[in-house]
Design an enzyme around this catalytic site. Structure first.
Site, PDB file in Angstrom:
ATOM      1  N   ALA A   1      16.701 -10.016  -4.541  1.00  0.00           N
ATOM      2  CA  ALA A   1      17.408 -10.267  -6.017  1.00  0.00           C
ATOM      3  C   ALA A   1      17.741  -8.792  -6.441  1.00  0.00           C
ATOM      4  CB  ALA A   1      16.627 -10.835  -7.455  1.00  0.00           C
ATOM      5  N   ALA A   2      19.289  -9.224  -6.661  1.00  0.00           N
ATOM      6  CA  ALA A   2      19.865  -7.908  -7.745  1.00  0.00           C
ATOM      7  C   ALA A   2      20.682  -8.276  -8.889  1.00  0.00           C
ATOM      8  CB  ALA A   2      20.917  -7.718  -6.546  1.00  0.00           C
ATOM      9  N   SER A   3      21.151  -7.478  -9.027  1.00  0.00           N
ATOM     10  CA  SER A   3      21.714  -7.719 -10.376  1.00  0.00           C
ATOM     11  C   SER A   3      23.026  -8.754 -10.642  1.00  0.00           C
ATOM     12  CB  SER A   3      22.481  -6.577 -11.126  1.00  0.00           C
ATOM     13  OG  SER A   3      23.685  -5.980  -9.977  1.00  0.00           O
ATOM     14  N   LEU A   4      23.699  -8.973  -9.262  1.00  0.00           N
ATOM     15  CA  LEU A   4      24.617 -10.181  -9.021  1.00  0.00           C
ATOM     16  C   LEU A   4      24.145 -11.609  -8.736  1.00  0.00           C
ATOM     17  CD1 LEU A   4      27.766  -8.005  -8.306  1.00  0.00           C
ATOM     18  CD2 LEU A   4      27.209  -8.632 -10.996  1.00  0.00           C
ATOM     19  N   GLY A   5      22.945 -11.338  -8.213  1.00  0.00           N
ATOM     20  CA  GLY A   5      22.544 -12.285  -6.819  1.00  0.00           C
ATOM     21  C   GLY A   5      21.451 -12.307  -6.852  1.00  0.00           C
TER      22      GLY A   5
ATOM     23  N   ASP B   1      28.776   0.495   0.018  1.00  0.00           N
ATOM     24  CA  ASP B   1      27.363   0.686  -0.267  1.00  0.00           C
ATOM     25  C   ASP B   1      26.494   0.570   0.477  1.00  0.00           C
ATOM     26  OD1 ASP B   1      25.245   0.980  -2.479  1.00  0.00           O
ATOM     27  OD2 ASP B   1      25.282  -1.013  -2.993  1.00  0.00           O
TER      28      ASP B   1
ATOM     29  N   LYS C   1      22.975 -16.065  -0.331  1.00  0.00           N
ATOM     30  CA  LYS C   1      23.141 -15.711  -1.269  1.00  0.00           C
ATOM     31  C   LYS C   1      24.269 -16.381  -2.533  1.00  0.00           C
ATOM     32  CE  LYS C   1      26.341 -11.520  -1.288  1.00  0.00           C
ATOM     33  NZ  LYS C   1      26.189 -10.577  -1.836  1.00  0.00           N
TER      34      LYS C   1
END
Length: 595
Positions: free
Chosen positions: A197-201, A353, A218
């Site tokens: 899990a990340a900040s956008l999805g 990134d 995703k």
């Protein structure tokens, strides 16, 4: 009502930021009674496209131009109230920290002191607490030496994009909406909880019912787009109060800087754009057996859902995992660095990134990339200027390096580059250490940070990503091999491109010829050519391997004359003009001696 709400918000921001004449002066960055105002950041979408060298990502895409008035402006009183509540939260979060930073500035607290480090650590935690927009802001600031002090930059590099997952029931509803059919109709299996899990999805692992292929799915966070647009609108409100300070200190107005950031962040929210990025990378690396780019399924992808091939590999910094796979560390490092150099100097399209969670080692020794939301492009002109800058840096030609900074957009047109050239000389000598073999990109970046914070240097967004990419790559390689030297792997590749690739070898006359007062045309620059040869010998190292690398470089130089005879003749003529100029100087000296 909406206009009235916006007016109230603007007044509130202005009052909060300008309570005293002294603070107002500090905000505006005034260092005396007068100061020349300039801006070297493109302020319109059209100019930003020009600034990128006429490059636009995937022109076959929807092509929607960034317009903050259309994309960010709240719709109705309720949304303005939401912005006001968020602004109150942000001011409450940062007010104490900003007061302490202001106090540190008055007390002249030195970089690197315990007090400053504590402030930087608190800032990082507060950015995490405020959510994805501010995490992204922090990550961008970590690569902006023209905006942030070196000690704060160091702390912000620790920002991680890992956050708790949202409810999988919500994710599966969004997945069905994106697919346009039931999840079970597309996937025979899918994990009940996200793998990451990340900040956008967040990402799930699934198996396609039609082919049995394993895929990564995703799904975007349900409120990510709305929250980010709200925060960007609020940041533009706040940014308008900092315009004078930004112009005085970094050479561009704050709103243009924010719009550059916002445009890139909004692209990350579009998963259809990410799918097109993946297809571009596949085309670029289709003939490279050492790089794996995952397949993507455009027919299953929507703006908030992305389906791509599952990469079954080892995290690139997992030394034990690489050892189990039997992947030689040195060859894996070489593959990784050269693939990064190809993205920058050959394709002009690079992964923005490449942290360890996005780069994997496969069992056959290939390097695999994932997560193509943050991707940037640089033009052919920029690539050529980068090559020139590398050559000038290796030759320690600081006046030319300063000119290269201007051509790359770091300096506004008309800026006096002579003081910057002098400062670059001191920076380079401090960063290089005892010899060229001590070259460390992180050290050079740290020294350049001090320079950018002192002089009117603005780091264009695309080059902030280049800096981030190279720093991340060097960090990964040093984790795998603490004796790793970026120059030992990167310089032979740069030399190979300069000697083998026609689009770069055609620039050799610009690199190896120079103006002389007694010559009507440019003459050969033997000093630069010898310094480049000695550098090639230095980075090749000692022993048979180093000797073979140096011989390969010399053979490339000799074969260039066969492949491009006209270019070789131009260089030979430059040598003849050099000899003629030397003889003329001797003759003039002898004549004056007789007189």
């Amino acid at each position: 009502a909406a206009a009235a709400a916006e007016g109230i918000l603007r007044t509130r921001v202005r009052n909060a930021l300008e309570k005293s004449a002294r603070l107002r002066g500090w905000i505006r960055g005034l260092k005396g009674d007068s100061g020349e105002l300039y801006c070297n950041l493109p302020s319109t979408p059209e100019e930003r496209e020009m600034d990128k060298g006429f490059c636009t990502l995937n022109p076959e895409g929807p092509g929607m131009r960034y317009d903050p008035e259309v994309m960010l402006k709240p719709d109705g009183v309720a949304e303005y109230a939401n912005v006001a509540a968020r602004l109150t939260q942000v001011i409450a979060t940062f007010s104490g920290l900003f007061f302490n930073i202001f106090k540190d500035d008055l007390l002249d607290e030195q970089d690197g002191s315990e007090v400053v480090r504590a402030r930087a650590a608190k800032l990082r935690l507060q950015l995490i607490g405020l959510g994805p927009t501010f995490v992204k802001v922090g990550q961008v600031l970590a690569n902006r030496p023209d905006i942030v002090r070196a000690d704060y930059m160091e702390e912000l590099t620790k920002l991680q994009d890992n956050v708790p997952p949202f409810d999988s029931k919500v994710a599966f509803r969004m997945l069905e909406e994106g697919l346009g059919r039931p999840v079970t109709e597309v996937f025979s299996k899918i994990t009940e909880v996200p793998i990451a899990a990340a900040s956008l999805g967040q990402v799930y692992k699934a198996t396609l019912r039609s082919t049995g292929a394993e895929v990564a799915v995703k799904v975007q966070r349900p409120t990510a787009a709305a929250d980010i647009k709200r925060d960007l609108y609020m940041l533009r409100l706040v940014g308008s109060a900092f315009n004078d300070m930004a112009v005085q200190r970094i050479g561009c107005d704050a709103l243009s800087l924010l719009d550059e950031f916002a445009e890139n962040l909004l692209l990350e929210l579009d998963y259809e754009q990410e799918a097109r990025n993946i297809l571009d990378f596949q085309r670029n690396f289709r003939n490279d057996p050492s790089v794996k780019i995952p397949d993507v399924y455009p027919e299953l992808t929507s703006q908030k859902v992305l389906v791509m091939e599952w990469i079954d590999g080892i995290r690139c910094t997992d030394l034990e995992g690489l050892s189990r796979l039997g992947v030689p560390i040195s060859s894996f490092i070489k593959v990784g660095v050269e693939s990064g150099m190809r993205q920058l100097l050959e394709f002009g399209l690079f992964h923005g990134d490449p942290h360890p969670g996005n780069v994997f080692a496969l069992a056959d020794g290939r390097v695999a990339y994932v997560d193509f939301g943050s991707v940037a492009e640089i033009s052919q002109a920029n690539k050529e200027s980068l090559i020139d800058a590398v050559v000038h840096a290796m030759d320690e030609d600081y006046k030319e390096i300063a000119q290269d900074l201007g051509r790359l957009g770091f300096l506004t047109e008309g800026t006096d580059s002579d003081p910057i050239a002098i400062a670059l000389q001191g920076m380079w000598k401090d960063a290089m250490g005892r010899s060229i073999q001590d070259f460390n990109f992180r050290t050079v970046t740290a020294e350049f940070s001090k320079l950018a914070f002192t002089y009117p240097i603005r780091v264009p967004e695309r080059f902030a990503l280049v800096i981030r990419t190279l720093l991340t790559q060097e960090g990964i390689c040093m984790t795998l091999d603490r004796n790793f030297k970026l120059l030992e792997v990167a310089y032979p590749y740069v030399a190979k491109r300069l000697l083998r690739d026609p689009q770069y070898s055609n620039r050799l006359p610009q690199v190896l010829l120079k103006n002389e007062p007694l010559a009507s045309k440019k003459v050969f620059n033997f000093r630069r050519s010898f310094s480049l040869i000695s550098l090639a010998a230095a980075v090749a190292g000692k022993g048979p391997r180093g000797l073979m690398g140096l011989i390969a470089t010399i053979c490339d130089a000799l074969s260039l004359g066969v492949r491009q005879p006209l270019l070789a003749m131009e260089l030979v003529r430059g040598m003849v003009r050099w000899a003629r100029t030397k003889l003329l100087k001797v003759g003039i000296g002898a004549t004056e001696g007789v007189k």
